[in-house]
Scaffold this active site. Sequence first.
Site, PDB file in Angstrom:
ATOM      1  N   CYS A 144      20.489   0.097  11.073  1.00  0.00           N
ATOM      2  CA  CYS A 144      19.703  -1.121  11.253  1.00  0.00           C
ATOM      3  C   CYS A 144      18.733  -1.239  10.081  1.00  0.00           C
ATOM      4  O   CYS A 144      18.146  -0.244   9.659  1.00  0.00           O
ATOM      5  CB  CYS A 144      18.927  -1.019  12.559  1.00  0.00           C
ATOM      6  N   HIS A 188      24.467  -5.586  18.879  1.00  0.00           N
ATOM      7  CA  HIS A 188      23.278  -5.050  18.211  1.00  0.00           C
ATOM      8  C   HIS A 188      22.250  -6.163  17.962  1.00  0.00           C
ATOM      9  O   HIS A 188      21.054  -5.998  18.238  1.00  0.00           O
ATOM     10  CB  HIS A 188      23.726  -4.402  16.894  1.00  0.00           C
ATOM     11  N   GLU A 189      22.723  -7.311  17.453  1.00  0.00           N
ATOM     12  CA  GLU A 189      21.796  -8.409  17.111  1.00  0.00           C
ATOM     13  C   GLU A 189      21.215  -9.069  18.354  1.00  0.00           C
ATOM     14  O   GLU A 189      20.023  -9.418  18.395  1.00  0.00           O
ATOM     15  CB  GLU A 189      22.499  -9.442  16.230  1.00  0.00           C
ATOM     16  N   HIS A 205      18.475  -7.148  19.584  1.00  0.00           N
ATOM     17  CA  HIS A 205      17.226  -7.427  18.857  1.00  0.00           C
ATOM     18  C   HIS A 205      16.497  -8.618  19.478  1.00  0.00           C
ATOM     19  O   HIS A 205      15.269  -8.607  19.599  1.00  0.00           O
ATOM     20  CB  HIS A 205      17.516  -7.756  17.394  1.00  0.00           C
TER      21      HIS A 205
HETATM   22 NI    NI Z   1      19.322  -4.058  13.567  1.00  0.00          NI
END
Ligand code: NI
Length: 185
Positions: free
Chosen positions: A102, A144-145, A148
């Site tokens: 990341c 993953h995004e 976030h």
């Molecule tokens: Ni990331």
Amino acid sequence: MNLDDIITIPDPKLRERSKRIGHIDESTRRMARDMIAATLDWEASREHEFGAALAAVQVGQMDRLVVIRDDFDDKANKSFSVFINPEIVKAEGEPTEELEGCLSVKDIYGSVNRYPKVKVKALNLDGQPVRVTATGFLARVFQHEIDHTNGIVFVDRVDNPRKLFRLESDGKFTALNPTETPTKS
Ligand code: NI
């Protein structure tokens, strides 16, 4: 924007939920352009890494917007797609563990369980609905995004410190000393 605009853990913003974007305008488009520029600037500074994607929170903007690279295999292809208010509507298959990194977690990689296939809905920069069925690495990137946008960093999903590794300057991974394990929120 450049790589210095990218925030890193333990910045508390990275553990906050971002807000839905209700109105897409020139400032939204500018934010997406700035995020792409910051990602490419970061990549240019990292010899062994690839800038695959970025969420707005990573440049300190608490908006549900992510940019994802169109081609993960070709560093020369610098085009990205923009996803606004992205949501996983369906996840399929048996989660598998792969190493993940990341831009907001410097030099640390970890094995994270992700679904091999996800269906995502979002808006594009014109405000039109888009649906994507993603598999493989793209499915991992979406998970993953979208994490976030919900205030989750991949290290929060690493269930064992032995699954964390440091990327050394020669491009090789080494085991992480337990005392340097990134803390959860
Ligand atoms: Ni990331």
